[in-house]
Motif scaffolding. Sequence first.
Motif, PDB file in Angstrom:
ATOM      1  N   TYR A 321      41.258  47.606  32.107  1.00 36.72           N
ATOM      2  CA  TYR A 321      41.134  46.254  32.475  1.00 36.72           C
ATOM      3  C   TYR A 321      40.766  46.664  33.981  1.00 36.72           C
ATOM      4  O   TYR A 321      41.193  47.059  34.775  1.00 36.72           O
ATOM      5  N   PRO A 322      38.809  46.343  34.605  1.00 39.54           N
ATOM      6  CA  PRO A 322      38.665  46.163  35.503  1.00 39.54           C
ATOM      7  C   PRO A 322      39.966  45.281  37.070  1.00 39.54           C
ATOM      8  O   PRO A 322      39.749  45.998  37.870  1.00 39.54           O
ATOM      9  N   PHE A 323      40.334  44.644  36.595  1.00 42.75           N
ATOM     10  CA  PHE A 323      40.857  43.535  37.370  1.00 42.75           C
ATOM     11  C   PHE A 323      42.157  44.456  37.928  1.00 42.75           C
ATOM     12  O   PHE A 323      42.359  44.347  39.331  1.00 42.75           O
ATOM     13  N   ILE A 324      42.608  44.597  36.659  1.00 44.03           N
ATOM     14  CA  ILE A 324      43.672  45.538  36.500  1.00 44.03           C
ATOM     15  C   ILE A 324      43.797  46.770  37.184  1.00 44.03           C
ATOM     16  O   ILE A 324      44.424  47.327  38.709  1.00 44.03           O
ATOM     17  N   ASP A 325      42.869  47.350  37.645  1.00 49.92           N
ATOM     18  CA  ASP A 325      42.460  48.543  37.886  1.00 49.92           C
ATOM     19  C   ASP A 325      42.046  49.265  38.901  1.00 49.92           C
ATOM     20  O   ASP A 325      43.021  49.988  39.899  1.00 49.92           O
ATOM     21  N   ALA A 326      41.794  48.274  39.573  1.00 51.99           N
ATOM     22  CA  ALA A 326      41.029  47.337  40.650  1.00 51.99           C
ATOM     23  C   ALA A 326      42.620  47.462  41.856  1.00 51.99           C
ATOM     24  O   ALA A 326      42.519  48.117  43.243  1.00 51.99           O
ATOM     25  N   PHE A 394      56.417  32.764  28.050  1.00 50.17           N
ATOM     26  CA  PHE A 394      55.305  32.753  28.020  1.00 50.17           C
ATOM     27  C   PHE A 394      54.128  32.387  28.230  1.00 50.17           C
ATOM     28  O   PHE A 394      53.129  32.446  27.799  1.00 50.17           O
ATOM     29  N   ARG A 395      54.111  31.971  29.618  1.00 48.27           N
ATOM     30  CA  ARG A 395      52.716  31.927  30.548  1.00 48.27           C
ATOM     31  C   ARG A 395      52.701  33.676  30.871  1.00 48.27           C
ATOM     32  O   ARG A 395      53.257  34.316  31.395  1.00 48.27           O
ATOM     33  N   ILE A 396      51.078  34.372  29.877  1.00 43.82           N
ATOM     34  CA  ILE A 396      51.362  35.940  30.109  1.00 43.82           C
ATOM     35  C   ILE A 396      49.818  35.548  30.781  1.00 43.82           C
ATOM     36  O   ILE A 396      48.934  34.530  30.380  1.00 43.82           O
ATOM     37  N   PHE A 397      49.459  36.000  31.610  1.00 40.38           N
ATOM     38  CA  PHE A 397      47.723  36.213  32.797  1.00 40.38           C
ATOM     39  C   PHE A 397      47.248  36.998  31.878  1.00 40.38           C
ATOM     40  O   PHE A 397      47.056  38.167  31.181  1.00 40.38           O
ATOM     41  N   ASN A 398      45.755  36.641  30.744  1.00 40.41           N
ATOM     42  CA  ASN A 398      44.818  37.111  30.748  1.00 40.41           C
ATOM     43  C   ASN A 398      43.596  38.047  31.653  1.00 40.41           C
ATOM     44  O   ASN A 398      43.176  37.865  32.387  1.00 40.41           O
ATOM     45  N   PRO A 399      44.156  38.950  31.158  1.00 45.52           N
ATOM     46  CA  PRO A 399      43.614  40.060  32.689  1.00 45.52           C
ATOM     47  C   PRO A 399      42.173  40.072  33.136  1.00 45.52           C
ATOM     48  O   PRO A 399      41.947  40.582  33.686  1.00 45.52           O
ATOM     49  N   ALA A 401      40.484  37.094  32.159  1.00 46.91           N
ATOM     50  CA  ALA A 401      40.337  35.854  32.240  1.00 46.91           C
ATOM     51  C   ALA A 401      40.594  35.552  34.099  1.00 46.91           C
ATOM     52  O   ALA A 401      39.881  35.122  34.710  1.00 46.91           O
ATOM     53  N   GLN A 402      41.679  36.329  34.146  1.00 47.13           N
ATOM     54  CA  GLN A 402      41.904  36.378  36.283  1.00 47.13           C
ATOM     55  C   GLN A 402      41.037  37.343  36.806  1.00 47.13           C
ATOM     56  O   GLN A 402      41.331  36.922  37.905  1.00 47.13           O
ATOM     57  N   GLY A 403      40.336  38.079  35.949  1.00 43.88           N
ATOM     58  CA  GLY A 403      39.528  39.120  37.262  1.00 43.88           C
ATOM     59  C   GLY A 403      38.187  37.579  37.498  1.00 43.88           C
ATOM     60  O   GLY A 403      37.618  37.442  38.214  1.00 43.88           O
ATOM     61  N   GLN A 404      37.724  37.114  36.315  1.00 39.96           N
ATOM     62  CA  GLN A 404      36.728  36.645  35.898  1.00 39.96           C
ATOM     63  C   GLN A 404      36.871  35.157  37.105  1.00 39.96           C
ATOM     64  O   GLN A 404      36.296  34.480  38.295  1.00 39.96           O
ATOM     65  N   LYS A 405      38.554  34.185  37.226  1.00 41.48           N
ATOM     66  CA  LYS A 405      38.057  33.541  38.282  1.00 41.48           C
ATOM     67  C   LYS A 405      38.500  33.888  39.045  1.00 41.48           C
ATOM     68  O   LYS A 405      37.839  33.551  40.043  1.00 41.48           O
ATOM     69  N   ASN A 426      27.692  40.047  34.476  1.00 38.65           N
ATOM     70  CA  ASN A 426      28.523  39.375  33.328  1.00 38.65           C
ATOM     71  C   ASN A 426      29.317  40.352  32.507  1.00 38.65           C
ATOM     72  O   ASN A 426      30.025  40.308  31.706  1.00 38.65           O
ATOM     73  N   PHE A 427      29.365  41.427  32.503  1.00 38.40           N
ATOM     74  CA  PHE A 427      30.052  43.274  32.015  1.00 38.40           C
ATOM     75  C   PHE A 427      31.760  43.043  33.176  1.00 38.40           C
ATOM     76  O   PHE A 427      31.878  44.127  32.186  1.00 38.40           O
ATOM     77  N   ILE A 428      31.461  43.043  34.357  1.00 37.87           N
ATOM     78  CA  ILE A 428      32.374  43.838  35.520  1.00 37.87           C
ATOM     79  C   ILE A 428      33.835  43.308  35.090  1.00 37.87           C
ATOM     80  O   ILE A 428      34.166  44.712  35.085  1.00 37.87           O
ATOM     81  N   HIS A 429      34.111  42.491  34.480  1.00 37.78           N
ATOM     82  CA  HIS A 429      35.697  42.795  33.733  1.00 37.78           C
ATOM     83  C   HIS A 429      36.178  42.571  32.411  1.00 37.78           C
ATOM     84  O   HIS A 429      36.998  42.602  31.927  1.00 37.78           O
TER      85      HIS A 429
END
Length: 473
Positions: A321-326, A394-399, A401-405, A426-429
């Motif tokens: 997951y790019p945002f997590i790995d970054a 139950f609040r769970i971040f979508n990895p 969507a977090q990157g895209q936003k 368009n594929f970066i996340h």
Amino acid sequence: MRTAVWWIRRDLRLTDNQALTAALKHAERVIPLFVLDPGLLQSRYVGEKRLAFMLGGLRSLATEIAARGGRLIVRSGSPVQAVADVCAACKAEAVYAERDFSPYAVTRDANVAAALSAPLVLTAGVTIRPPDQVRKDDGTPYTVYTPYSRRWRALPPIVRSEILPAPRELCDEPHLPSAPLPVQPSQPKSTPFPSGEGEAKARLSAFIKGENAPIYTYSEQRNRPDLEGTSGLSPYLRFGMISPRLAALAAYTAIENAPNAAARASADTWLSELIWRDFYFAILHHFPHVRRGAFRSEFDAVAWDKDETLYTTWCAGQTGYPFIDAAMRQLIAIGWMHNRARMAVASFLVKDLLIDWRWGERWFMQMLIDGDPAANNGGWQWSAGTGTDAAPYFRIFNPVAQGQKFDPTGAYVRRWVPELRTVPDNFIHEPWRMARSDQLRAGCIIGRDYPAPIVDHAQARARVLAAYKAVKV
Ligand SMILES: Cc1cc2nc3c(=O)[nH]c(=O)nc-3n(C[C@H](O)[C@H](O)[C@H](O)COP(=O)(O)OP(=O)(O)OC[C@H]3O[C@@H](n4cnc5c(N)ncnc54)[C@H](O)[C@@H]3O)c2cc1C
């Protein structure tokens, strides 16, 4: 001539130092002492980058002390022994230090106080408001941030006249031996966080000065790890290279001088972050059990997955997951991570991988230069939904969507995950969605150049909800 010891711990500064000022009020000669405590230096929560930052701060403090005619005395060993030795050698009538709140610090200070023949006087200064100053009407501590912050803000604002000036002169006790400060670990020249009080003051000033100061756009920029929209002061606050009171004064002043309502709201949001810092100190002070387990103890029973391989994959920033790995690679590279990214990776570890938040807490402590028992524990328990406040499990971040936003152009990902640099926007996340031809064109084959996602987010979400629900019942 009366002598006192200024026992330096996490207050590596001369300006607005309440322990130093109290010592100077009661004694003509004040001996600055730092103890290299093996109990802390060899703890599994210590990391090299933080140690290097601290040693750099001590070196620059030693220079400032010497410029005023004094000398930093360094001792290595148990604080009980070291403080008592220095006290006896210089016939000190009292020892002054800023009160700290971690369970380790509380026990250490009690042991030192018991062993000393002179009094150990603990002053405020680690927080803006001491934890005991912000309580409910019935005297009990707050456990929810919003009412805590309301009470905090109802106290008189910090004003300039409260800020204590740095002393102009200090005296030396030439016969007192001092150990050298260790040369290693040291900060690389390229570090984005050069240590020291001077740097801390310069940063604060750059953050708040002028109508276009970053503090006035903080609200809109603070969630963007691809921008430099936050103060970057956390390591300096961690070691007291700047007093939190001075930071609060800066916030109040910026609020007052704001050019418009939006700017004022931004500066006010920054003050709220400083209040979060005080809040987590208060939580650790009043509820020390959080250092070992969940604030809400029912969550200690969650059936965590003890998968070491998944955990090390997360640590290394290889989750797919790019945002997590970054974010995880930023942490390894510079010992700091943006707050939005901290929330995302913490959610990913706990919610997507179902790994005990304490594993993540420990990794952060080992890696962060601002690693702080109170803020880090608070951040992890908030993310895991096991702590104070409305942090529902139950609040769970979508990895993705977090990157895209929060990294809309992918600049943050491209900076820290170089193998994704040429992946189209368009594929970066979610690079695994690229067709084989796109992967070839981008020079990034999933599974070879960059990992495929280690978990399926939707399945992981269902699994963690079931695991949490089981203990709620
Ligand atoms: C899982 C997790 C772990 C964290 N671990 C730490 C830690 O070990 N040490 C640490 O200082 N912060 C920690 N934080 C809080 C926050 O991420 C950092 O303080 C912030 O990113 C530092 O960047 P800055 O100095 O630019 O902050 P700014 O946005 O400029 O904020 C100013 C200051 O306010 C304080 N602050 C801001 N946000 C918080 C917060 N949520 N909780 C407590 N204090 C805050 C910090 O001292 C910070 O320097 C953690 C957050 C999370 C979600």
